[in-house]
Design an enzyme around this catalytic site. Structure first.
Site, mmCIF file in Angstrom:
data_model
loop_
_atom_site.group_PDB
_atom_site.id
_atom_site.type_symbol
_atom_site.label_atom_id
_atom_site.label_comp_id
_atom_site.label_asym_id
_atom_site.label_seq_id
_atom_site.Cartn_x
_atom_site.Cartn_y
_atom_site.Cartn_z
ATOM 1 N N SER A 40 -7.402 -7.343 -38.788
ATOM 2 C CA SER A 40 -6.360 -6.333 -38.578
ATOM 3 C C SER A 40 -6.269 -5.514 -39.863
ATOM 4 C CB SER A 40 -5.028 -6.977 -38.196
ATOM 5 O OG SER A 40 -4.331 -7.475 -39.285
ATOM 6 N N HIS A 143 -5.592 -11.792 -34.229
ATOM 7 C CA HIS A 143 -6.240 -13.039 -34.647
ATOM 8 C C HIS A 143 -6.445 -14.038 -33.509
ATOM 9 C CE1 HIS A 143 -4.854 -12.281 -39.061
ATOM 10 N NE2 HIS A 143 -5.821 -11.486 -38.677
ATOM 11 N N GLN A 151 1.856 -11.045 -35.333
ATOM 12 C CA GLN A 151 0.574 -11.645 -35.731
ATOM 13 C C GLN A 151 0.710 -13.028 -36.370
ATOM 14 O OE1 GLN A 151 -2.633 -9.092 -37.620
ATOM 15 N NE2 GLN A 151 -2.148 -10.391 -39.366
ATOM 16 N N GLU A 152 1.751 -13.209 -37.199
ATOM 17 C CA GLU A 152 1.855 -14.484 -37.928
ATOM 18 C C GLU A 152 3.307 -14.925 -38.098
ATOM 19 O OE1 GLU A 152 -0.258 -13.976 -41.686
ATOM 20 O OE2 GLU A 152 -1.729 -12.714 -40.656
ATOM 21 N N GLU A 193 -7.055 -17.881 -38.361
ATOM 22 C CA GLU A 193 -6.621 -18.444 -39.643
ATOM 23 C C GLU A 193 -6.149 -19.891 -39.509
ATOM 24 O OE1 GLU A 193 -3.725 -15.793 -41.344
ATOM 25 O OE2 GLU A 193 -5.200 -14.211 -41.671
ATOM 26 N N ASP A 229 4.342 -12.019 -40.408
ATOM 27 C CA ASP A 229 3.551 -10.805 -40.577
ATOM 28 C C ASP A 229 3.532 -10.140 -39.214
ATOM 29 O OD1 ASP A 229 1.851 -8.731 -40.998
ATOM 30 O OD2 ASP A 229 0.138 -9.934 -41.654
ATOM 31 N N GLU A 272 6.335 -9.149 -43.386
ATOM 32 C CA GLU A 272 5.231 -8.264 -43.772
ATOM 33 C C GLU A 272 4.976 -7.242 -42.665
ATOM 34 O OE1 GLU A 272 1.839 -10.541 -45.103
ATOM 35 O OE2 GLU A 272 0.453 -9.068 -44.259
ATOM 36 N N ASP A 308 1.528 -4.582 -46.444
ATOM 37 C CA ASP A 308 0.102 -4.938 -46.461
ATOM 38 C C ASP A 308 -0.686 -3.682 -46.067
ATOM 39 O OD1 ASP A 308 -2.462 -5.906 -45.951
ATOM 40 O OD2 ASP A 308 -1.889 -7.174 -44.277
ATOM 41 N N LYS A 333 -4.661 -7.942 -51.745
ATOM 42 C CA LYS A 333 -5.942 -8.416 -51.223
ATOM 43 C C LYS A 333 -7.023 -7.675 -52.001
ATOM 44 C CE LYS A 333 -4.486 -9.098 -46.361
ATOM 45 N NZ LYS A 333 -4.299 -8.375 -45.072
ATOM 46 N N HIS A 361 -5.224 -14.122 -48.675
ATOM 47 C CA HIS A 361 -6.539 -14.268 -48.044
ATOM 48 C C HIS A 361 -6.738 -13.184 -46.979
ATOM 49 C CE1 HIS A 361 -4.865 -16.889 -44.457
ATOM 50 N NE2 HIS A 361 -4.138 -15.829 -44.679
ATOM 51 N N ARG A 362 -7.885 -13.200 -46.310
ATOM 52 C CA ARG A 362 -8.131 -12.403 -45.102
ATOM 53 C C ARG A 362 -8.349 -13.361 -43.937
ATOM 54 N NH1 ARG A 362 -8.468 -6.833 -46.273
ATOM 55 N NH2 ARG A 362 -7.775 -6.848 -44.099
ATOM 56 N N SER A 363 -8.355 -12.816 -42.739
ATOM 57 C CA SER A 363 -8.587 -13.706 -41.594
ATOM 58 C C SER A 363 -10.020 -14.248 -41.594
ATOM 59 C CB SER A 363 -8.259 -12.990 -40.288
ATOM 60 O OG SER A 363 -8.894 -11.742 -40.221
ATOM 61 N N LYS A 384 -0.531 -16.263 -49.829
ATOM 62 C CA LYS A 384 -0.653 -16.413 -48.383
ATOM 63 C C LYS A 384 -2.091 -16.791 -48.079
ATOM 64 C CE LYS A 384 -0.741 -13.160 -44.865
ATOM 65 N NZ LYS A 384 -0.291 -12.084 -43.965
#
Ligand code: PGA
Ligand code: ZN
Length: 407
Positions: A40, A143, A151-152, A193, A229, A272, A308, A333, A361-363, A384
């Site tokens: 994303s 994801h 998303q999270e 993730e 997020d 986020e 982000d 990131k 991190h990234r996915s 994160k």
């Protein structure tokens, strides 16, 4: 001085190829790092190129100019990477080649010094705070299919007395969520993730999170909150100017009201990307509405409103946000901007203006642990980096080692 740089394709956690760099110095120092990859991604991120092309372009334009430089001169190496690329967004050598070389250079320099990476990056006057890990435990969006729209959902063990207790608290919340889902007879696979990706509504996910966090809070005896997020740019339909949650939509005003209400109702520690990546004013409105006061919200116990896709680790975009009061924290990131120097500049600008930094991190990830060192070196409020799965635990376990002074 840097004797040689080798670049190769390696696997990431999604099974896609990514760029790995080896940096070797004349004195025998060695550093290795690999680029992560987003799903994303923000529209304004530096450009990731297909690894084969990124490697070929970096070999042609960047490697010959960096060989011979001092590995310890990170700013010089990063500046030469930028100059060799010649674009604003690393679209020539690829941000994946750039960030792998930048991070591998830092590791080689640390190796020459015989110092841990966080010490080399943070220097002698680094603070002694440790970042709190944000653990993704329920997720969907880009994801995972047929899961939550948000998303999270992230566990935030804000009261943990140590890094190791915080890391294990997140793992316990992850397990408690599985039990909650089981009790509700909801099957759940895992997303990219490692978060549970159940086919439940966002409203139900809030309930499950709340219950899981409370259970573990009672068990461990310190405060655990949670956060989100939203990754709202992925939900936003710019033609209709609405946020799309499956069959339902929210206008911009409704989106702001919804997020503010959730912060209030669940005492969220972190949100986020609550709005589209172009909506600086909307971020400012929300930030003002949730009543965030002054400096470093993490220290005041306030909810972080974190950009982000909004900021993409870019100091120009962050400055725009600071000018209008958009958010109170920035996600960092390194691959969004391409070099460690740029990532450091973004953290510094954030801190100078009372914004918190959250290293992420990234996915799509590898076993690379650079972000654990970066979070400690920059005195970031949070890191994160997921909760379970080898590419996630690589960072968490490194964080535990750093806190234990055993890297
Ligand atoms: P990405 O998502 O790594 O897939 O871009 C992570 C995030 O949005 O924070
Ligand atoms: Zn995000």
């Amino acid at each position: 001085r840097i004797r040689s740089i080798s670049l190769r394709r390696v696997l990431d956690s999604r099974g896609n190829p990514t760029v790995e760099a080896d940096v070797l110095t004349e004195s025998g120092g060695f550093g290795r790092a690999a680029a992560p990859s987003g799903a994303s991604t923000g529209e304004y991120e530096a450009v990731e190129r297909p690894p084969t092309e990124a490697i070929a372009a970096a070999r042609e334009h960047a490697v010959p100019r960096i060989e011979g430089l001092f590995a310890g001169d990170q700013r010089e190496v990063d500046a030469v990477l930028r100059a060799a690329d010649g674009t604003d967004d690393f679209s020539e050598i690829g941000a994946n080649s750039a960030v792998a070389i930048s991070m591998a250079t830092a590791k080689a320099a640390a190796d020459v010094l015989g110092a841990p990476l966080y010490q080399h990056l943070g220097g002698a006057f680094r603070g002694d705070n440790f970042p709190i890990p944000l653990g993704n435990v329920i997720g969907g969006g880009e994801h995972a299919r047929d899961a939550t729209h948000i998303q999270e959902f992230l566990a935030a063990p804000v009261g943990a007395p140590s890094v190791v207790e915080a890391v294990f608290a997140n793992a316990a919340v992850h397990a408690a969520v599985a039990e909650e889902l089981d009790e509700r007879d909801v099957p759940a696979a895992k997303g990219d993730e490692g978060a549970w990706a159940p086919a439940i509504s966002d409203a139900e996910a809030f309930e499950v999170m709340d219950a899981a966090v409370e259970t573990i809070e009672d068990e461990v005896g310190f405060e655990i909150r949670f956060g989100l997020d939203v990754a709202a740019a992925e939900l936003y339909d710019s033609d209709e100017e609405v946020y799309v949650y499956g069959d339902e939509t929210k206008t911009r005003a409704e989106q702001i009201a919804y997020v503010a209400e959730m912060i209030d109702e669940y005492d969220l520690a972190y949100v986020e990307d609550p709005l589209d990546e172009d909506d600086f004013e909307g971020y400012a409105e929300l930030t003002e509405r949730v009543g965030v006061a002054g400096a470093r919200p993490s220290q005041a116990g306030d909810c972080l409103i974190c950009g982000d896709d909004l900021f993409v680790t870019n100091t120009d975009r962050l400055q725009t946000g600071i000018d209008v009061g958009a958010g109170n924290s920035i996600l960092i990131k390194p691959n969004q901007i391409g070099t460690l120097s740029d990532a450091f500049d973004a953290v510094e600008l954030a801190h100078r203006n009372g914004y918190d930094a959250v290293v992420s991190h990234r996915s799509g990830e590898t076993e690379d642990t650079t972000i654990a060192h970066l979070a400690v070196a920059t005195d970031a409020a949070y890191i994160k980096t997921g909760t379970v799965g080898g590419e996630r635990t690589a960072k968490l376990n490194e964080l535990i080692r750093i806190a234990d002074d055993a890297v």
